[in-house]
Design a protein around this motif. Structure first.
Motif, PDB file in Angstrom:
ATOM      1  N   VAL A  45       0.848  -1.204   0.000  1.00  0.00           N
ATOM      2  CA  VAL A  45       0.000   0.000   0.000  1.00  0.00           C
ATOM      3  C   VAL A  45       0.879   1.249   0.000  1.00  0.00           C
ATOM      4  CG1 VAL A  45      -1.717   1.306   1.328  1.00  0.00           C
ATOM      5  CG2 VAL A  45      -1.923  -1.188   1.136  1.00  0.00           C
ATOM      6  N   ILE A  46       1.871   1.268   0.887  1.00  0.00           N
ATOM      7  CA  ILE A  46       2.774   2.419   0.976  1.00  0.00           C
ATOM      8  C   ILE A  46       3.540   2.605  -0.327  1.00  0.00           C
ATOM      9  CG2 ILE A  46       4.874   3.297   2.088  1.00  0.00           C
ATOM     10  CD1 ILE A  46       3.818   1.993   4.696  1.00  0.00           C
ATOM     11  N   ASP A  47       4.108   1.538  -0.858  1.00  0.00           N
ATOM     12  CA  ASP A  47       4.923   1.646  -2.068  1.00  0.00           C
ATOM     13  C   ASP A  47       4.098   1.999  -3.304  1.00  0.00           C
ATOM     14  OD1 ASP A  47       7.139   1.177  -0.524  1.00  0.00           O
ATOM     15  OD2 ASP A  47       7.295  -0.939  -1.050  1.00  0.00           O
ATOM     16  N   THR A  48       2.851   1.548  -3.339  1.00  0.00           N
ATOM     17  CA  THR A  48       1.962   1.941  -4.442  1.00  0.00           C
ATOM     18  C   THR A  48       1.678   3.436  -4.379  1.00  0.00           C
ATOM     19  OG1 THR A  48       0.980  -0.260  -4.553  1.00  0.00           O
ATOM     20  CG2 THR A  48      -0.301   1.559  -5.503  1.00  0.00           C
ATOM     21  N   GLY A  49       1.412   3.933  -3.180  1.00  0.00           N
ATOM     22  CA  GLY A  49       1.195   5.374  -3.011  1.00  0.00           C
ATOM     23  C   GLY A  49       2.439   6.171  -3.358  1.00  0.00           C
ATOM     24  N   LEU A  50       3.590   5.665  -2.958  1.00  0.00           N
ATOM     25  CA  LEU A  50       4.870   6.314  -3.254  1.00  0.00           C
ATOM     26  C   LEU A  50       5.092   6.403  -4.760  1.00  0.00           C
ATOM     27  CD1 LEU A  50       7.587   7.443  -2.227  1.00  0.00           C
ATOM     28  CD2 LEU A  50       8.368   5.087  -1.997  1.00  0.00           C
ATOM     29  N   LEU A  51       4.868   5.309  -5.451  1.00  0.00           N
ATOM     30  CA  LEU A  51       5.036   5.299  -6.901  1.00  0.00           C
ATOM     31  C   LEU A  51       4.016   6.209  -7.588  1.00  0.00           C
ATOM     32  CD1 LEU A  51       6.567   4.111  -9.309  1.00  0.00           C
ATOM     33  CD2 LEU A  51       4.938   2.220  -9.301  1.00  0.00           C
ATOM     34  N   ALA A  52       2.774   6.184  -7.110  1.00  0.00           N
ATOM     35  CA  ALA A  52       1.733   7.047  -7.694  1.00  0.00           C
ATOM     36  C   ALA A  52       2.092   8.524  -7.524  1.00  0.00           C
ATOM     37  CB  ALA A  52       0.375   6.751  -7.062  1.00  0.00           C
ATOM     38  N   CYS A  53       2.588   8.887  -6.362  1.00  0.00           N
ATOM     39  CA  CYS A  53       3.010  10.277  -6.143  1.00  0.00           C
ATOM     40  C   CYS A  53       4.182  10.633  -7.049  1.00  0.00           C
ATOM     41  CB  CYS A  53       3.396  10.495  -4.686  1.00  0.00           C
ATOM     42  SG  CYS A  53       2.012  10.564  -3.553  1.00  0.00           S
ATOM     43  N   GLY A  54       5.133   9.715  -7.191  1.00  0.00           N
ATOM     44  CA  GLY A  54       6.274   9.961  -8.057  1.00  0.00           C
ATOM     45  C   GLY A  54       5.875  10.169  -9.505  1.00  0.00           C
ATOM     46  N   VAL A  55       4.986   9.327  -9.997  1.00  0.00           N
ATOM     47  CA  VAL A  55       4.517   9.466 -11.378  1.00  0.00           C
ATOM     48  C   VAL A  55       3.729  10.767 -11.536  1.00  0.00           C
ATOM     49  CG1 VAL A  55       2.965   8.478 -13.112  1.00  0.00           C
ATOM     50  CG2 VAL A  55       4.555   6.997 -11.869  1.00  0.00           C
ATOM     51  N   THR A  56       2.916  11.103 -10.533  1.00  0.00           N
ATOM     52  CA  THR A  56       2.155  12.355 -10.579  1.00  0.00           C
ATOM     53  C   THR A  56       3.089  13.550 -10.639  1.00  0.00           C
ATOM     54  OG1 THR A  56       0.336  11.341  -9.352  1.00  0.00           O
ATOM     55  CG2 THR A  56       0.418  13.747  -9.384  1.00  0.00           C
ATOM     56  N   LEU A  57       4.132  13.552  -9.815  1.00  0.00           N
ATOM     57  CA  LEU A  57       5.109  14.646  -9.849  1.00  0.00           C
ATOM     58  C   LEU A  57       5.812  14.721 -11.195  1.00  0.00           C
ATOM     59  CD1 LEU A  57       6.666  14.252  -6.289  1.00  0.00           C
ATOM     60  CD2 LEU A  57       5.269  16.173  -7.098  1.00  0.00           C
ATOM     61  N   MET A  58       6.150  13.563 -11.744  1.00  0.00           N
ATOM     62  CA  MET A  58       6.815  13.513 -13.039  1.00  0.00           C
ATOM     63  C   MET A  58       5.938  14.160 -14.113  1.00  0.00           C
ATOM     64  SD  MET A  58       8.319  10.143 -14.958  1.00  0.00           S
ATOM     65  CE  MET A  58       6.740   9.573 -15.570  1.00  0.00           C
ATOM     66  N   VAL A  59       4.663  13.831 -14.102  1.00  0.00           N
ATOM     67  CA  VAL A  59       3.733  14.386 -15.100  1.00  0.00           C
ATOM     68  C   VAL A  59       3.514  15.878 -14.855  1.00  0.00           C
ATOM     69  CG1 VAL A  59       1.348  14.281 -15.938  1.00  0.00           C
ATOM     70  CG2 VAL A  59       2.624  12.168 -15.549  1.00  0.00           C
ATOM     71  N   MET A  60       3.326  16.246 -13.592  1.00  0.00           N
ATOM     72  CA  MET A  60       3.104  17.667 -13.270  1.00  0.00           C
ATOM     73  C   MET A  60       4.284  18.532 -13.704  1.00  0.00           C
ATOM     74  SD  MET A  60       1.427  17.506  -9.464  1.00  0.00           S
ATOM     75  CE  MET A  60       1.188  19.258  -9.290  1.00  0.00           C
ATOM     76  N   LEU A  61       5.491  18.035 -13.488  1.00  0.00           N
ATOM     77  CA  LEU A  61       6.689  18.804 -13.813  1.00  0.00           C
ATOM     78  C   LEU A  61       7.149  18.609 -15.257  1.00  0.00           C
ATOM     79  CD1 LEU A  61       8.694  18.177 -10.529  1.00  0.00           C
ATOM     80  CD2 LEU A  61       7.454  20.251 -11.189  1.00  0.00           C
ATOM     81  N   ARG A  62       6.523  17.659 -15.923  1.00  0.00           N
ATOM     82  CA  ARG A  62       6.880  17.319 -17.306  1.00  0.00           C
ATOM     83  C   ARG A  62       8.358  16.966 -17.427  1.00  0.00           C
ATOM     84  NH1 ARG A  62       3.380  22.118 -18.758  1.00  0.00           N
ATOM     85  NH2 ARG A  62       1.367  21.164 -19.203  1.00  0.00           N
ATOM     86  N   VAL A  63       8.810  16.102 -16.522  1.00  0.00           N
ATOM     87  CA  VAL A  63      10.167  15.567 -16.600  1.00  0.00           C
ATOM     88  C   VAL A  63      10.056  14.085 -16.919  1.00  0.00           C
ATOM     89  CG1 VAL A  63      11.251  17.265 -15.083  1.00  0.00           C
ATOM     90  CG2 VAL A  63      10.280  15.216 -14.089  1.00  0.00           C
ATOM     91  N   TRP A  64      10.822  13.635 -17.881  1.00  0.00           N
ATOM     92  CA  TRP A  64      10.740  12.265 -18.354  1.00  0.00           C
ATOM     93  C   TRP A  64      12.114  11.614 -18.207  1.00  0.00           C
ATOM     94  CZ3 TRP A  64       5.842  12.454 -18.246  1.00  0.00           C
ATOM     95  CH2 TRP A  64       5.142  13.547 -18.756  1.00  0.00           C
ATOM     96  N   PRO A  65      12.158  10.349 -17.857  1.00  0.00           N
ATOM     97  CA  PRO A  65      13.450   9.686 -17.625  1.00  0.00           C
ATOM     98  C   PRO A  65      14.395   9.737 -18.819  1.00  0.00           C
ATOM     99  CG  PRO A  65      11.644   8.302 -16.882  1.00  0.00           C
ATOM    100  CD  PRO A  65      11.034   9.479 -17.579  1.00  0.00           C
ATOM    101  N   GLN A  66      13.869   9.646 -20.041  1.00  0.00           N
ATOM    102  CA  GLN A  66      14.737   9.652 -21.213  1.00  0.00           C
ATOM    103  C   GLN A  66      15.338  11.030 -21.484  1.00  0.00           C
ATOM    104  OE1 GLN A  66      11.437   9.152 -21.225  1.00  0.00           O
ATOM    105  NE2 GLN A  66      10.461   9.974 -23.035  1.00  0.00           N
ATOM    106  N   GLN A  67      14.809  12.068 -20.822  1.00  0.00           N
ATOM    107  CA  GLN A  67      15.327  13.425 -21.020  1.00  0.00           C
ATOM    108  C   GLN A  67      15.984  13.991 -19.763  1.00  0.00           C
ATOM    109  OE1 GLN A  67      11.567  15.141 -21.989  1.00  0.00           O
ATOM    110  NE2 GLN A  67      11.773  14.780 -24.191  1.00  0.00           N
ATOM    111  N   THR A  68      15.833  13.304 -18.651  1.00  0.00           N
ATOM    112  CA  THR A  68      16.306  13.808 -17.366  1.00  0.00           C
ATOM    113  C   THR A  68      17.193  12.737 -16.717  1.00  0.00           C
ATOM    114  OG1 THR A  68      14.152  14.910 -17.195  1.00  0.00           O
ATOM    115  CG2 THR A  68      15.535  14.915 -15.232  1.00  0.00           C
TER     116      THR A  68
END
Length: 126
Positions: A45-68
């Protein structure tokens, strides 16, 4: 909204490593606490929330692993951490092996925190 999600992400990361440390200790000691139902469910549960927050931040900031590069390093380290963690908690054949892999997993976690804080693939050294 960004600040809320970032703080939730950091809080979940702290909860995740705290629970991992407890579970690793129990695994090394072969303690019965490791077999409790909540101990088997809560990390997911914790790790799913952690990953969901991370993906949300990635989308909000428009940072992508292949470019960052720092984000790519953090995601690769996450996969390494998961692999080491499974040996530390479940798959290690001896207490010594489980303890060694737990320490390695915690070192990788510290590396990921450094990458996140410094925004550099060299982590704390960057």
């Amino acid at each position: 909204m960004y600040t809320l999600i970032k703080h939730l992400h950091v809080t979940l990361a702290a909860a995740s490593i705290t629970l991992f440390t407890i579970r690793a200790w129990w695994s090394v000691r072969d303690a019965p606490g490791l077999r409790r139902p909540w101990v088997r469910v809560l990390p997911h549960v914790i790790d799913t929330g952690l990953l969901a927050c991370g993906v949300t931040l990635m989308v909000m900031l428009r940072v992508w692993p292949q470019q960052t590069p720092w984000l790519a390093a953090k995601l690769v380290a996450l996969l390494v951490y998961i692999g080491l963690g499974t040996v530390a908690i479940k798959r290690g054949r001896s207490a010594t092996t489980r303890a060694a892999f737990a320490l390695l997993a915690m070192a990788v976690f510290a590396y990921m925190v450094g990458v996140a804080v410094r925004h550099h693939p060299a982590s704390w050294l960057g």
